[in-house]
Design an enzyme around this catalytic site. Structure first.
Site, PDB file in Angstrom:
ATOM      1  N   LYS A 108       0.869  -1.190   0.000  1.00 53.84           N
ATOM      2  CA  LYS A 108       0.000   0.000   0.000  1.00 53.84           C
ATOM      3  C   LYS A 108       0.903   1.237   0.000  1.00 53.84           C
ATOM      4  O   LYS A 108       1.739   1.403   0.890  1.00 53.84           O
ATOM      5  CB  LYS A 108      -0.889  -0.011   1.252  1.00 53.84           C
ATOM      6  CG  LYS A 108      -1.631   1.316   1.514  1.00 53.84           C
ATOM      7  CD  LYS A 108      -2.569   1.235   2.730  1.00 53.84           C
ATOM      8  CE  LYS A 108      -3.130   2.599   3.103  1.00 53.84           C
ATOM      9  NZ  LYS A 108      -4.004   2.590   4.289  1.00 53.84           N
ATOM     10  N   ASP A 161      -2.464  10.184   3.575  1.00 51.42           N
ATOM     11  CA  ASP A 161      -3.863   9.776   3.772  1.00 51.42           C
ATOM     12  C   ASP A 161      -4.587  10.811   4.623  1.00 51.42           C
ATOM     13  O   ASP A 161      -4.546  10.756   5.857  1.00 51.42           O
ATOM     14  CB  ASP A 161      -3.917   8.389   4.438  1.00 51.42           C
ATOM     15  CG  ASP A 161      -5.349   7.904   4.614  1.00 51.42           C
ATOM     16  OD1 ASP A 161      -6.267   8.530   4.046  1.00 51.42           O
ATOM     17  OD2 ASP A 161      -5.541   6.885   5.323  1.00 51.42           O
ATOM     18  N   LYS A 171      -9.988  12.846   8.091  1.00 48.67           N
ATOM     19  CA  LYS A 171      -9.524  12.483   9.431  1.00 48.67           C
ATOM     20  C   LYS A 171      -9.494  13.715  10.320  1.00 48.67           C
ATOM     21  O   LYS A 171      -9.352  14.832   9.823  1.00 48.67           O
ATOM     22  CB  LYS A 171      -8.090  11.925   9.340  1.00 48.67           C
ATOM     23  CG  LYS A 171      -7.978  10.557   8.715  1.00 48.67           C
ATOM     24  CD  LYS A 171      -6.530  10.093   8.685  1.00 48.67           C
ATOM     25  CE  LYS A 171      -6.396   8.723   8.058  1.00 48.67           C
ATOM     26  NZ  LYS A 171      -7.014   7.639   8.827  1.00 48.67           N
ATOM     27  N   ASP A 211       1.764   6.444   5.424  1.00 51.11           N
ATOM     28  CA  ASP A 211       0.776   5.465   4.958  1.00 51.11           C
ATOM     29  C   ASP A 211       1.243   4.740   3.691  1.00 51.11           C
ATOM     30  O   ASP A 211       0.475   4.020   3.072  1.00 51.11           O
ATOM     31  CB  ASP A 211      -0.574   6.176   4.736  1.00 51.11           C
ATOM     32  CG  ASP A 211      -1.757   5.251   4.951  1.00 51.11           C
ATOM     33  OD1 ASP A 211      -1.597   4.227   5.640  1.00 51.11           O
ATOM     34  OD2 ASP A 211      -2.848   5.561   4.410  1.00 51.11           O
ATOM     35  N   ASP A 238     -11.982   6.948   3.740  1.00 53.35           N
ATOM     36  CA  ASP A 238     -10.757   6.755   4.523  1.00 53.35           C
ATOM     37  C   ASP A 238     -10.320   5.280   4.536  1.00 53.35           C
ATOM     38  O   ASP A 238      -9.213   4.971   4.959  1.00 53.35           O
ATOM     39  CB  ASP A 238     -10.982   7.259   5.952  1.00 53.35           C
ATOM     40  CG  ASP A 238      -9.674   7.490   6.699  1.00 53.35           C
ATOM     41  OD1 ASP A 238      -8.610   7.457   6.041  1.00 53.35           O
ATOM     42  OD2 ASP A 238      -9.724   7.707   7.923  1.00 53.35           O
ATOM     43  N   GLU A 246      -9.211   3.575   2.202  1.00 55.00           N
ATOM     44  CA  GLU A 246      -8.711   3.635   0.816  1.00 55.00           C
ATOM     45  C   GLU A 246      -7.655   2.579   0.527  1.00 55.00           C
ATOM     46  O   GLU A 246      -7.438   2.223  -0.626  1.00 55.00           O
ATOM     47  CB  GLU A 246      -8.153   5.041   0.525  1.00 55.00           C
ATOM     48  CG  GLU A 246      -6.716   5.300   0.998  1.00 55.00           C
ATOM     49  CD  GLU A 246      -6.514   5.191   2.510  1.00 55.00           C
ATOM     50  OE1 GLU A 246      -7.519   5.317   3.241  1.00 55.00           O
ATOM     51  OE2 GLU A 246      -5.368   4.957   2.944  1.00 55.00           O
ATOM     52  N   ARG A 264      -7.550  -0.647   1.163  1.00 57.95           N
ATOM     53  CA  ARG A 264      -8.103  -1.877   0.571  1.00 57.95           C
ATOM     54  C   ARG A 264      -8.556  -1.632  -0.871  1.00 57.95           C
ATOM     55  O   ARG A 264      -8.599  -2.559  -1.675  1.00 57.95           O
ATOM     56  CB  ARG A 264      -9.229  -2.424   1.455  1.00 57.95           C
ATOM     57  CG  ARG A 264     -10.426  -1.535   1.591  1.00 57.95           C
ATOM     58  CD  ARG A 264     -11.254  -1.848   2.822  1.00 57.95           C
ATOM     59  NE  ARG A 264     -10.624  -1.346   4.057  1.00 57.95           N
ATOM     60  CZ  ARG A 264     -11.144  -1.485   5.270  1.00 57.95           C
ATOM     61  NH1 ARG A 264     -12.297  -2.117   5.420  1.00 57.95           N
ATOM     62  NH2 ARG A 264     -10.519  -1.004   6.318  1.00 57.95           N
TER      63      ARG A 264
HETATM   64  N1  BES Z   1      -4.108   4.664   6.942  1.00 57.99           N
HETATM   65  C1  BES Z   1      -5.198   4.367   7.764  1.00 57.99           C
HETATM   66  C2  BES Z   1      -4.858   3.380   8.891  1.00 57.99           C
HETATM   67  C3  BES Z   1      -3.853   3.836   9.902  1.00 57.99           C
HETATM   68  C4  BES Z   1      -4.262   4.314  11.122  1.00 57.99           C
HETATM   69  C5  BES Z   1      -2.506   3.734   9.660  1.00 57.99           C
HETATM   70  C6  BES Z   1      -3.329   4.705  12.069  1.00 57.99           C
HETATM   71  C7  BES Z   1      -1.569   4.124  10.597  1.00 57.99           C
HETATM   72  C8  BES Z   1      -1.988   4.616  11.802  1.00 57.99           C
HETATM   73  C9  BES Z   1      -6.321   3.757   6.939  1.00 57.99           C
HETATM   74  O1  BES Z   1      -6.409   4.174   5.620  1.00 57.99           O
HETATM   75  C10 BES Z   1      -7.611   4.151   7.598  1.00 57.99           C
HETATM   76  O2  BES Z   1      -7.879   5.313   7.658  1.00 57.99           O
HETATM   77  N2  BES Z   1      -8.340   3.163   8.087  1.00 57.99           N
HETATM   78  C11 BES Z   1      -9.561   3.394   8.751  1.00 57.99           C
HETATM   79  C12 BES Z   1     -10.520   2.340   8.274  1.00 57.99           C
HETATM   80  C13 BES Z   1     -11.951   2.609   8.660  1.00 57.99           C
HETATM   81  C14 BES Z   1     -12.476   3.836   7.945  1.00 57.99           C
HETATM   82  C15 BES Z   1     -12.751   1.395   8.296  1.00 57.99           C
HETATM   83  C16 BES Z   1      -9.328   3.275  10.252  1.00 57.99           C
HETATM   84  O3  BES Z   1      -8.527   2.447  10.677  1.00 57.99           O
HETATM   85  O4  BES Z   1      -9.930   4.039  10.987  1.00 57.99           O
HETATM   86 ZN    ZN Z   2      -4.579   4.743   4.781  1.00 63.26          ZN
HETATM   87 ZN    ZN Z   3      -7.484   5.964   5.365  1.00 66.77          ZN
END
Ligand code: BES
Ligand code: ZN
Ligand code: ZN
Length: 500
Positions: free
Chosen positions: A267, A272, A279, A290, A349, A351, A353
């Site tokens: 990824k 992000d 966020k 990210d 968010d 993204e 996957r």
């Molecule tokens: N890049 C984030 C995950 C992340 C969180 C990486 C903290 C490093 C530190 C990912 O793209 C994301 O935002 N995931 C969301 C998924 C949710 C919307 C289902 C999350 O984990 O909140």
């Molecule tokens: Zn991300």
């Molecule tokens: Zn994200």
């Protein structure tokens, strides 16, 4: 900083410092530690008797020799309990030593080979661990400071009495340095701010790595992605003015057996913001990291091509920003991935996957027989496993076992979480084949399984490194900021598979 090996008697070196070691609870030191102790008239045993040296893991005791022996200082490093001693202790101790001696402004030091005293660790592996631990412990991200942090250490020499071990030590040091340089590169890429590490910057790095090697580089731009119908990746990229890139690096180590292959898919969200599902601003800066999955797969290829294992490896990095621009995709939009699967984007968010669904589909189309994808996928993985352990998810017990074992050898902890069919209910959509979020329950599992849908019948492992790709503090071979996880696991995995 140079690492080398030579034969000789460590007590007779005219050098800034020598390093010896001690297991916890040992009152009568053995081997080289005893030779130094004797040459010093029993100073080390005295300090043990006084309780000042205990041999605890991480304990460092600096003794000034005042001309009693030629080396100016002796550093006694605690190795902890003998029963717990392994390659990772060697790495960690080596990292602490190099930082400590650097803080004393020492230029050259010699060390005995930790773990080289005839225990269960192979000499070559002990040397490899010293190299990894030393170079990674000394790592500093100097990126953009006008005043660079000073690296005092210039040369480190492993001193070995037994001449027959020198070749093994050389080989171990060589591999360790190669591996550490890949890990350091991954750390650099992740530590770099997002305005200096765009998808095009990643392409430049990949180009540098491939130059002068047999690695084959291919880069897909937006037009090519459109041609290949990578609708999920393009949907994420739409919100940014920075063009997305898909980076494909191929290493052909077994040209006669094209099916002897593995794909490493990363990824590569270079920033992000969350997109329209934006966020909170607190901590958002951390989202420059990210792209740690992409950084890992690109960097691992460097060591893989240097070491030259007998297996074919393809790295795929899906790189784009996730931004809330005027053209950004919106919650509720439906995108069509390369393999025809329709996806309802419930949360922009989630993204990672999405970009990985196209990258994995492409890997399957390429004929990859095994796929390991690496992603900073979910915040939920930190709730499940903390910052200690990377989460693994898989459709194939053999491959996940091999990945976990490679992680154990590499000193990167990995634990498997389930991918039971019942969880699929959570990411069903009313309007499309799949939905990109599965609700609050089992967030890391649904994220992983979403990606697994695109691996189809191919043996697949997903590593969620959202919590382990960075560290809040410096300790052992880990330095604050990017950890370079799981570069070592990927390299060790490829080397292990190439032996089968
Ligand atoms: N890049 C984030 C995950 C992340 C969180 C990486 C903290 C490093 C530190 C990912 O793209 C994301 O935002 N995931 C969301 C998924 C949710 C919307 C289902 C999350 O984990 O909140
Ligand atoms: Zn991300
Ligand atoms: Zn994200």
């Amino acid at each position: 900083m140079k690492l080398q090996v030579k034969t000789g008697d460590i007590t007779r070196l005219d050098i800034d410092a020598i390093v010896v070691n001690l297991f916890e609870g040992v009152s009568n030191p053995e081997g080289a530690t005893q030779s130094v102790n004797k040459a010093m008239g029993g100073t080390i045993s005295n300090l043990i008797d006084l309780g000042e040296i205990k041999g605890k893991l991480g304990e460092l005791t600096l003794i000034h020799t005042q001309g009693v022996i030629k080396p100016k200082r002796v550093l006694v490093a605690g190795l902890g309990l003998k029963e717990k001693f392994d390659q990772d202790v060697i790495r960690s101790v080596s990292g602490s030593i190099v930082r400590f001696l650097n803080s004393k402004q020492i230029k050259n030091y010699a060390t005995i080979l930790h773990g080289g005293g005839g225990g269960s660790i192979k000499t070559e592996h002990a040397a490899r661990s010293v190299a990894e631990g030393t170079l990674l412990g000394a790592y500093k991200f100097n990126g953009l400071k006008s005043k660079k942090a000073k690296q005092h250490i210039e040369q480190i020499t492993i001193v070995e009495k037994d001449k027959s071990k020198i070749d093994d030590i050389k080989l171990g040091l060589d591999h360790g340095m190669t591996i550490a340089s890949s890990v350091s590169l991954a750390r650099d890429l992740v530590n770099q701010p997002a305005n200096y590490m765009t998808p095009s910057d990643l392409v430049d790095i990949a180009t540098d790595i491939c130059e002068g090697t047999t690695l084959d580089l291919e880069v897909f731009d937006e037009n090519k992605m459109r041609e290949l119908k990578m609708g999920a990746l393009l949907g994420v990229a739409k919100g940014s003015v920075v063009p997305p890139k898909m980076i494909i690096i191929k290493y052909t180590g077994d040209p006669k057996n094209p099916n002897n292959n593995i794909g490493l898919i990363g990824k590569g969200i270079t920033f992000d913001s969350g997109g329209i599902s934006i966020k909170p601003s607190g901590g958002m800066a951390a989202m420059k990291g990210d792209m740690a999955g992409a950084a890992a797969v690109i960097s691992a290829m460097k060591a893989i091509s240097d070491i030259g294992p007998n297996i074919n490896v393809t790295a795929i990095a899906a790189a784009t920003e996730n931004m809330p621009g005027g053209n950004a995709q919106k919650p509720g939009d439906v995108v069509i991935a390369m393999n025809g699967t329709s996806i309802e984007v419930d949360n922009t968010d989630a993204e990672g996957r999405l970009v990985l669904s196209d990258a994995v589909s492409y890997g399957v189309q390429l004929g990859l027989k095994r796929i390991v994808d690496i992603a900073t996928l979910t915040g939920a993985i930190e709730i499940a496993l903390g910052k200690v352990t990377t989460g693994a998810f898989s459709n194939n017990p053999e491959l996940v076992g091999q990945v976990i074992e490679a992680g154990r050898e590499a000193g990167e902890k990995i634990w498997e979480l389930p991918t039971f069919d019942e969880y699929r209910e959570l990411y069903k959509s009313d309007v499309a084949d799949l939905k990109n979020v599965g609700g609050r329950q089992a967030g890391s599992i649904t994220g992983a399984m979403f990606i697994g849908e695109f691996a189809k019948e191919v043996a697949w492992v997903h590593l969620d490194i959202a919590s382990t790709s960075t560290s809040a503090k410096t300790s052992g071979l880990v330095t604050k900021g990017a950890t370079g996880i799981p570069v070592r696991t990927l390299i060790y995995l490829v080397l292990a598979l190439s032996k089968d």
